[in-house]
Design an enzyme around this catalytic site. Structure first.
Site, PDB file in Angstrom:
ATOM      1  N   ASP A  26       0.825  -1.210   0.000  1.00 50.55           N
ATOM      2  CA  ASP A  26       0.000   0.000   0.000  1.00 50.55           C
ATOM      3  C   ASP A  26       0.859   1.260   0.000  1.00 50.55           C
ATOM      4  O   ASP A  26       1.949   1.269   0.563  1.00 50.55           O
ATOM      5  CB  ASP A  26      -0.888  -0.040   1.257  1.00 50.55           C
ATOM      6  CG  ASP A  26      -2.123   0.819   1.107  1.00 50.55           C
ATOM      7  OD1 ASP A  26      -2.305   1.440   0.043  1.00 50.55           O
ATOM      8  OD2 ASP A  26      -2.905   0.870   2.074  1.00 50.55           O
ATOM      9  N   GLY A  27       0.340   2.306  -0.614  1.00 49.08           N
ATOM     10  CA  GLY A  27       0.997   3.619  -0.524  1.00 49.08           C
ATOM     11  C   GLY A  27       1.687   4.089  -1.795  1.00 49.08           C
ATOM     12  O   GLY A  27       2.391   5.101  -1.777  1.00 49.08           O
ATOM     13  N   HIS A  43       2.955   3.337  -8.939  1.00 49.08           N
ATOM     14  CA  HIS A  43       2.742   1.904  -9.197  1.00 49.08           C
ATOM     15  C   HIS A  43       3.974   1.291  -9.868  1.00 49.08           C
ATOM     16  O   HIS A  43       4.354   0.165  -9.593  1.00 49.08           O
ATOM     17  CB  HIS A  43       1.498   1.694 -10.061  1.00 49.08           C
ATOM     18  CG  HIS A  43       0.226   2.075  -9.368  1.00 49.08           C
ATOM     19  ND1 HIS A  43      -0.052   1.683  -8.076  1.00 49.08           N
ATOM     20  CD2 HIS A  43      -0.839   2.825  -9.764  1.00 49.08           C
ATOM     21  CE1 HIS A  43      -1.234   2.172  -7.711  1.00 49.08           C
ATOM     22  NE2 HIS A  43      -1.722   2.874  -8.712  1.00 49.08           N
ATOM     23  N   ASN A  74     -10.707  -2.886  -6.753  1.00 53.20           N
ATOM     24  CA  ASN A  74      -9.886  -1.890  -7.460  1.00 53.20           C
ATOM     25  C   ASN A  74     -10.453  -1.468  -8.816  1.00 53.20           C
ATOM     26  O   ASN A  74     -10.019  -0.466  -9.379  1.00 53.20           O
ATOM     27  CB  ASN A  74      -8.440  -2.381  -7.636  1.00 53.20           C
ATOM     28  CG  ASN A  74      -7.605  -2.310  -6.373  1.00 53.20           C
ATOM     29  OD1 ASN A  74      -6.657  -3.075  -6.189  1.00 53.20           O
ATOM     30  ND2 ASN A  74      -7.930  -1.380  -5.473  1.00 53.20           N
ATOM     31  N   SER A 202      -8.491  -5.438   4.458  1.00 55.11           N
ATOM     32  CA  SER A 202      -8.980  -5.119   3.115  1.00 55.11           C
ATOM     33  C   SER A 202      -9.290  -6.361   2.271  1.00 55.11           C
ATOM     34  O   SER A 202      -8.884  -6.449   1.115  1.00 55.11           O
ATOM     35  CB  SER A 202      -7.979  -4.221   2.377  1.00 55.11           C
ATOM     36  OG  SER A 202      -7.780  -3.024   3.079  1.00 55.11           O
TER      37      SER A 202
END
Ligand code: FPP
Length: 246
Positions: A26-27, A43, A74, A202
């Site tokens: 994540d992030g 990404h 997503n 998640s």
């Protein structure tokens, strides 16, 4: 500096490695934003980070890693971002034959494939076949993956097999259920890593993380380095796992 890095690695007990690590990467978006770059750049950096971390996990002797690349949720992101992630994944699979496969990595995709493009579905089969005889770490790329979706898929297939008589209802136990998951025959997740400071599951591997140690770091995924993996494994080894016992 070099000395410090090695010290951390030397502290690891190789007889007590997590057999299976899960990573919620994540992030990427925040990493890009901080640099005034488009999310796609985050990404891209995330994909590079993944290669390094899998190579390192393999070197350490970890046998399974599942990485959350694209969730069933997503698809809600802007089309441009979804398209970019799909292109990146495609490149990753194509290049994996040159890079990760050379590192002896077995690559598999887990998740629902029907919604992916035919080209992607063909490439997944190609990459899986190309790497299937490797003997290093098994990397499951969770792609159009959702934990609830995986459980429902297992339930549907178990119902079908029960209706056709190939299994009996009374034989349905945890071990049988496990064989109907995308990760059939793989050990449960021992260590789950999530970057970027978020502390949620998640919808990731809901069945397989039942007894996992959870490890969170504020670092954004593109900044996650091999030494952070060493730190996570060391912390894992210093926790007392009781599996409900005393
Ligand atoms: C979360 O960051 C990350 C994702 C939704 C995708 C993970 C993808 C990669 C690491 C790269 C591609 C993977 C492969 C296998 C090629 P975010 O976009 O939610 O970040 P944010 O929370 O900062 O916005």
């Amino acid at each position: 500096m070099l000395f410090r890095k090695n010290t951390l690695l030397q502290e690891i007990d190789y007889n007590n490695l997590p057999r299976h690590i899960g990573i919620i990467m994540d992030g990427n978006g925040r990493w890009a934003k901080k640099r005034g770059l488009p999310r796609s750049a985050g990404h891209k950096a995330g994909a590079e980070s993944l290669k390094k971390i899998i190579t390192e996990a393999n070197k350490m002797g970890i046998k399974y890693a599942t990485v959350y690349a694209f969730s069933t949720e997503n698809w809600k992101r802007p089309k441009q971002e979804v398209d970019y992630l799909m292109d990146l994944l495609m490149d990753y699979l194509v290049n994996a034959e040159k890079t990760l496969a050379g590192e002896n990595v077995v690559i598999r995709a887990i998740g629902s494939r029907a919604e992916l493009s035919e080209e992607m579905q063909r490439q997944i089969i190609k990459t899986e076949n190309f790497t299937k005889d490797n003997t290093g770490i098994v990397m499951n790329i969770a792609l159009n993956y959702g934990g609830r979706d995986e459980i429902l898929n297992a339930v549907r297939n178990i119902s079908k097999d029960a209706a056709s008589g190939s299994i009996k209802t009374e034989d349905i136990d945890q071990e049988l259920f496990d064989r109907y998951l995308y990760t059939a025959s793989q050990p449960d997740v021992d260590l789950l890593i999530r970057t970027s400071g978020e502390q949620r599951l998640s919808n990731f591997m809901l069945w397989q993380v039942s007894y996992a140690e959870l490890w969170f770091t504020p670092k954004l995924w593109p900044d996650f380095k091999p030494k952070d993996l060493h730190k996570a494994v060391l912390d894992y080894q210093n926790r007392g796992r009781r599996f409900g016992g005393v």
